[in-house]
Scaffold this motif. Sequence first.
Motif, PDB file in Angstrom:
ATOM      1  N   LEU A  23       0.921  -1.052  -0.027  1.00 27.63           N
ATOM      2  CA  LEU A  23       0.013  -0.014  -0.045  1.00 27.63           C
ATOM      3  C   LEU A  23       0.802   1.113   0.005  1.00 27.63           C
ATOM      4  CD1 LEU A  23      -2.753  -1.127   2.573  1.00 27.63           C
ATOM      5  CD2 LEU A  23      -2.745  -1.308   0.269  1.00 27.63           C
ATOM      6  N   VAL A  24       0.251   2.419  -0.440  1.00 28.91           N
ATOM      7  CA  VAL A  24       0.923   3.730  -0.320  1.00 28.91           C
ATOM      8  C   VAL A  24       1.647   3.861   1.215  1.00 28.91           C
ATOM      9  CG1 VAL A  24       0.655   6.087  -0.234  1.00 28.91           C
ATOM     10  CG2 VAL A  24      -0.520   4.712  -1.871  1.00 28.91           C
ATOM     11  N   PRO A  25       2.837   4.437   1.211  1.00 31.05           N
ATOM     12  CA  PRO A  25       3.579   4.374   2.431  1.00 31.05           C
ATOM     13  C   PRO A  25       2.695   5.344   3.785  1.00 31.05           C
ATOM     14  CG  PRO A  25       5.263   4.584   0.925  1.00 31.05           C
ATOM     15  CD  PRO A  25       3.707   4.715   0.323  1.00 31.05           C
ATOM     16  N   HIS A  26       2.726   5.018   4.904  1.00 33.63           N
ATOM     17  CA  HIS A  26       1.981   6.041   5.694  1.00 33.63           C
ATOM     18  C   HIS A  26       3.215   6.444   6.688  1.00 33.63           C
ATOM     19  CE1 HIS A  26      -1.424   4.177   3.993  1.00 33.63           C
ATOM     20  NE2 HIS A  26      -2.125   5.144   4.743  1.00 33.63           N
ATOM     21  N   GLU A  27       2.974   7.586   7.407  1.00 35.26           N
ATOM     22  CA  GLU A  27       3.659   8.106   8.499  1.00 35.26           C
ATOM     23  C   GLU A  27       3.182   8.031   9.968  1.00 35.26           C
ATOM     24  OE1 GLU A  27       6.107  11.860   9.957  1.00 35.26           O
ATOM     25  OE2 GLU A  27       5.940  11.544   7.848  1.00 35.26           O
ATOM     26  N   SER A  28       3.714   7.581  10.680  1.00 36.52           N
ATOM     27  CA  SER A  28       2.896   7.405  12.085  1.00 36.52           C
ATOM     28  C   SER A  28       2.883   8.785  12.857  1.00 36.52           C
ATOM     29  CB  SER A  28       3.439   6.298  12.962  1.00 36.52           C
ATOM     30  OG  SER A  28       4.898   6.582  13.453  1.00 36.52           O
ATOM     31  N   ASP A  30       2.019   9.287  15.730  1.00 35.13           N
ATOM     32  CA  ASP A  30       2.385   9.524  17.377  1.00 35.13           C
ATOM     33  C   ASP A  30       2.987   8.063  17.598  1.00 35.13           C
ATOM     34  OD1 ASP A  30       0.798  11.584  18.194  1.00 35.13           O
ATOM     35  OD2 ASP A  30      -1.045  10.668  17.926  1.00 35.13           O
ATOM     36  N   ASP A  31       3.501   8.160  18.582  1.00 30.54           N
ATOM     37  CA  ASP A  31       4.089   6.636  19.034  1.00 30.54           C
ATOM     38  C   ASP A  31       3.148   5.809  19.264  1.00 30.54           C
ATOM     39  OD1 ASP A  31       6.447   7.911  19.159  1.00 30.54           O
ATOM     40  OD2 ASP A  31       6.751   8.166  21.535  1.00 30.54           O
ATOM     41  N   CYS A  32       3.248   4.363  18.781  1.00 28.56           N
ATOM     42  CA  CYS A  32       2.272   3.481  18.843  1.00 28.56           C
ATOM     43  C   CYS A  32       2.849   2.136  18.836  1.00 28.56           C
ATOM     44  CB  CYS A  32       1.114   3.543  17.652  1.00 28.56           C
ATOM     45  SG  CYS A  32       2.260   3.284  15.862  1.00 28.56           S
ATOM     46  N   LYS A  33       2.100   1.153  19.065  1.00 31.87           N
ATOM     47  CA  LYS A  33       2.449  -0.182  18.858  1.00 31.87           C
ATOM     48  C   LYS A  33       1.649  -1.002  17.899  1.00 31.87           C
ATOM     49  CE  LYS A  33       4.342  -2.815  22.728  1.00 31.87           C
ATOM     50  NZ  LYS A  33       4.426  -3.241  23.927  1.00 31.87           N
ATOM     51  N   ILE A  34       2.596  -1.787  16.993  1.00 36.56           N
ATOM     52  CA  ILE A  34       1.723  -2.542  16.086  1.00 36.56           C
ATOM     53  C   ILE A  34       2.499  -3.735  15.994  1.00 36.56           C
ATOM     54  CG2 ILE A  34       1.476  -2.603  13.729  1.00 36.56           C
ATOM     55  CD1 ILE A  34       1.791   0.195  13.191  1.00 36.56           C
ATOM     56  N   GLY A  35       1.578  -4.944  16.274  1.00 39.80           N
ATOM     57  CA  GLY A  35       1.921  -6.196  16.411  1.00 39.80           C
ATOM     58  C   GLY A  35       3.079  -6.675  17.275  1.00 39.80           C
ATOM     59  N   GLY A  36       2.865  -5.847  18.500  1.00 38.49           N
ATOM     60  CA  GLY A  36       3.857  -5.846  19.662  1.00 38.49           C
ATOM     61  C   GLY A  36       5.263  -5.298  19.251  1.00 38.49           C
ATOM     62  N   TYR A  37       5.345  -4.351  18.381  1.00 41.47           N
ATOM     63  CA  TYR A  37       6.574  -3.580  18.031  1.00 41.47           C
ATOM     64  C   TYR A  37       6.376  -2.207  18.496  1.00 41.47           C
ATOM     65  CZ  TYR A  37       8.506  -7.531  15.502  1.00 41.47           C
ATOM     66  OH  TYR A  37       8.879  -8.763  15.109  1.00 41.47           O
ATOM     67  N   PRO A  40       7.967   4.446  16.750  1.00 39.13           N
ATOM     68  CA  PRO A  40       8.215   5.871  17.165  1.00 39.13           C
ATOM     69  C   PRO A  40       7.211   6.787  16.136  1.00 39.13           C
ATOM     70  CG  PRO A  40      10.260   4.991  16.349  1.00 39.13           C
ATOM     71  CD  PRO A  40       9.411   4.041  16.435  1.00 39.13           C
ATOM     72  N   ARG A  41       7.095   7.899  16.446  1.00 38.00           N
ATOM     73  CA  ARG A  41       6.421   8.827  15.838  1.00 38.00           C
ATOM     74  C   ARG A  41       7.530   9.190  14.831  1.00 38.00           C
ATOM     75  NH1 ARG A  41       6.267  14.829  15.955  1.00 38.00           N
ATOM     76  NH2 ARG A  41       3.965  15.441  15.352  1.00 38.00           N
ATOM     77  N   GLY A  42       6.800   9.473  13.458  1.00 38.78           N
ATOM     78  CA  GLY A  42       7.304   9.902  12.283  1.00 38.78           C
ATOM     79  C   GLY A  42       8.086   8.757  11.436  1.00 38.78           C
ATOM     80  N   THR A  43       7.745   7.392  11.956  1.00 41.59           N
ATOM     81  CA  THR A  43       8.212   6.389  11.067  1.00 41.59           C
ATOM     82  C   THR A  43       7.446   6.143   9.963  1.00 41.59           C
ATOM     83  OG1 THR A  43       8.833   5.149  13.190  1.00 41.59           O
ATOM     84  CG2 THR A  43       8.784   3.786  11.492  1.00 41.59           C
TER      85      THR A  43
END
Length: 144
Positions: A23-28, A30-37, A40-43
């Motif tokens: 999919l089209v790249p997205h930028e986080s 806020d700091d978040c947790k995805i799949g246990g990882y 950081p913000r801006g990733t």
Amino acid sequence: MGLVSFAQPSRETLRCYPAAPMLVPHESSDDCKIGGYNIPRGTILLVNSWAVHKDPNVWDDPTIFKPERFKGLQVQPSKLIPLGMGRRSCPGSGLAQRVVGLALGSLIQSFDWKRISEKEIDLAEGTRVSIPKAKPLEKTCFRN
């Protein structure tokens, strides 16, 4: 055998063969947790929709084309994401879902199709941005 609506084959077609695997790249934002990882913000995040659609933990028989899997089901948005999801999803996704069924129906209605040989059709996928077939499909069509 019951009738299958146009939405069922087009959803299953887009699930099995998304327009692009990533999919089209997205930028986080806020700091978040995805799949246990911890993300950081801006990733920059890349979603592999092909892998989600072929995941046996998400779909029963993920490599089998079964339009009836959508019959009477309300699919969770995070499971079926061939054209993205959320506010950054493809604005033409509704049109795409309708056009796939209409295009396929028009081809079936307008032509008689014959196989070139009796060999089983190779559905192996190639390695390009749009996941083409590894070996192009050869067919003959005759006008009705």
